[in-house]
Design an enzyme around this catalytic site. Structure first.
Site, short mmCIF file in Angstrom:
data_model
loop_
_atom_site.label_atom_id
_atom_site.label_comp_id
_atom_site.label_asym_id
_atom_site.label_seq_id
_atom_site.Cartn_x
_atom_site.Cartn_y
_atom_site.Cartn_z
CB SER A 160 38.49 18.71 21.93
OG SER A 160 37.73 18.48 23.10
CB THR A 190 42.69 16.01 24.63
OG1 THR A 190 43.32 16.33 23.20
CG2 THR A 190 43.24 14.67 25.35
CB THR A 199 42.22 13.86 21.78
OG1 THR A 199 42.15 15.13 20.95
CG2 THR A 199 43.16 13.18 20.86
NE ARG A 247 49.42 16.15 15.47
CZ ARG A 247 48.82 16.40 16.81
NH1 ARG A 247 47.71 15.91 16.83
NH2 ARG A 247 49.40 17.00 17.52
CB THR A 306 44.97 18.35 27.18
OG1 THR A 306 45.08 19.27 27.92
CG2 THR A 306 44.00 17.49 27.73
N GLY A 307 46.87 19.38 25.06
CA GLY A 307 47.56 20.53 24.43
C GLY A 307 48.37 20.09 23.34
N GLY A 322 50.48 18.30 21.15
CA GLY A 322 51.10 17.04 21.28
C GLY A 322 52.33 16.74 20.95
N1 ASP Z 1 47.22 16.84 22.62
C1 ASP Z 1 46.22 16.69 21.61
C2 ASP Z 1 47.04 16.56 20.25
O1 ASP Z 1 47.99 17.01 20.00
C3 ASP Z 1 45.14 18.08 21.11
C4 ASP Z 1 44.65 18.68 22.56
O2 ASP Z 1 44.90 18.39 23.62
O3 ASP Z 1 44.04 19.61 22.35
O4 ASP Z 1 46.64 15.88 19.32
#
Ligand code: ASP
Length: 365
Positions: free
Chosen positions: A107, A219, A237, A247, A270-271, A273
């Protein structure tokens, strides 16, 4: 014609950082009306997690948005520098580089999962409290350590944000080597994902090929405070697996995936985005801490805010996680989705030792 199993890729997806982006089955822990009411109403769940209590802070501190095993690996080289009172930015960079250079982490950096076209595009940002300066790169290809490039954008340009081809040219001008970032494991997962995307195209998954059914996310945020009380942070990330080429996620956006204020503290996300960008998530956390919330309360407040702007938990089938530290070294971590076996974690190191904190979640899945 073999049928494609699209469902597999619509299920909740766990990552190696214990993060899930998409979720379906969920239960809101507490129905709340507004932010002011939200935190007191959550007290039952929080209390059961041992949260809501103030944690004593200590500096210097270095922390990351991972649990025990990654935490130990990632924080060790940074702590080595920080405890000797070497540069805070050097400490955070060397720690962020651990995940970026590790092909086993899918990741972040080298070995990260690619975009829709099978190309690894990386996002990273850095922010330094004493100068309130920052730098970031987005959609950069071919460079294993994007956080180091982000640092050079901060330190060696008048710009904050470099993207794509320009970011790569900038990195190469500074001596970074352009390399293939797609590992064989990542390529096979991408191919399997492609083959399962649609039953209306000509790609077919193999009968017996099991390349893993998850769609991992990740991330890493690395935050730190030095002996003088100066604060800095890095977020790095490979972004969403299978993203549309070009993107850009929250990680390279200052105020979204990362924010630092030397008087207050630092936060990282994280998560998913897009949700973090449209709430200015990390900025939101730091500003709530400025108003007096603890890092834990502020992380919970942004999770609540994201749920609210989506019209409530019924519309939330994704996850975001926030980590924060305030000026005195107190830490917090919360995520939108979770359950008793899946709580958000952060790891930190101070002169008192290495610790892992399990945080809170707002929607049980
Ligand atoms: N936050 C990151 C994104 O949206 C992805 C992730 O944290 O898994 O690019």
């Amino acid at each position: 014609m073999r049928l494609k199993n699209m469902l597999k890729f619509r299920l909740p997806i766990k990552s190696n950082s214990n993060q899930t982006i998409m979720g379906s089955r969920r239960k809101f822990i507490q129905k709340t009306l507004g932010l002011g009411m939200a935190l007191p109403l959550m007290s039952t769940k929080m209390a059961s997690l041992g949260l809501g209590k103030k944690r004593d802070g200590e500096v210097p501190i270095i922390l990351c948005s991972r649990g025990e095993s990654w935490g130990k690996k990632v924080l060790a080289p940074g702590w080595e520098k920080l405890q000797k009172n070497e540069s805070l930015l050097d400490a955070l960079e060397v720690s962020a580089n651990v995940t970026e250079l590790d092909p086993d982490d899918m990741s972040v950096g080298y070995g990260g999962l690619p975009n829709e076209d099978g190309v690894v595009q990386l996002d990273a940002s850095i922010m330094y409290g004493p100068t309130h300066n920052c730098g970031s790169v987005a959609g950069i290809e071919g460079i294993k350590t994007p956080s180091s490039v982000a640092r050079l954008v901060m330190e060696r340009t008048n710009h904050i944000h470099l993207v794509g081809e320009g970011a790569l040219r900038f990195a190469k001008a500074h001596g970074f080597k352009e390399e293939d970032l797609l590992t064989d494991k990542a390529r096979r997962m991408w191919l399997r994902w492609k083959e399962n995307l649609s039953d209306k195209d000509d790609r077919l998954p193999p009968e017996d090929g099991d390349y893993g059914l998850d769609r991992p996310t990740g991330t890493i945020n690395v935050l730190g405070i030095d002996q003088e009380g100066n604060i800095a942070g890095i977020t790095t990330t490979s972004g969403l697996f299978g993203k549309i080429p070009g993107r850009i996620g929250d990680s390279p956006i200052i105020g979204a995936g990362l924010y630092v204020d030397n008087e207050v503290g630092a936060a990282g996300a994280t998560g998913l985005g897009e949700e973090v960008i449209r709430t200015c998530g990390s900025f939101y956390v730091v500003e709530r801490m400025r108003e007096g919330m603890s890092p834990q309360e502020a992380c919970e407040a942004i999770c609540k805010r994201i749920i609210d702007i989506n019209g409530g938990e019924k519309n939330v089938d994704f996850n975001d996680k926030f980590v924060a530290v305030n000026k005195s070294g107190e830490v917090g971590v919360a995520q939108i989705q979770g359950n008793d076996n899946w709580k958000p974690e952060l790891a930190y190191q101070t002169p008192s030792g290495f610790k892992v904190v399990k945080g809170s979640y707002l929607i049980e899945v």
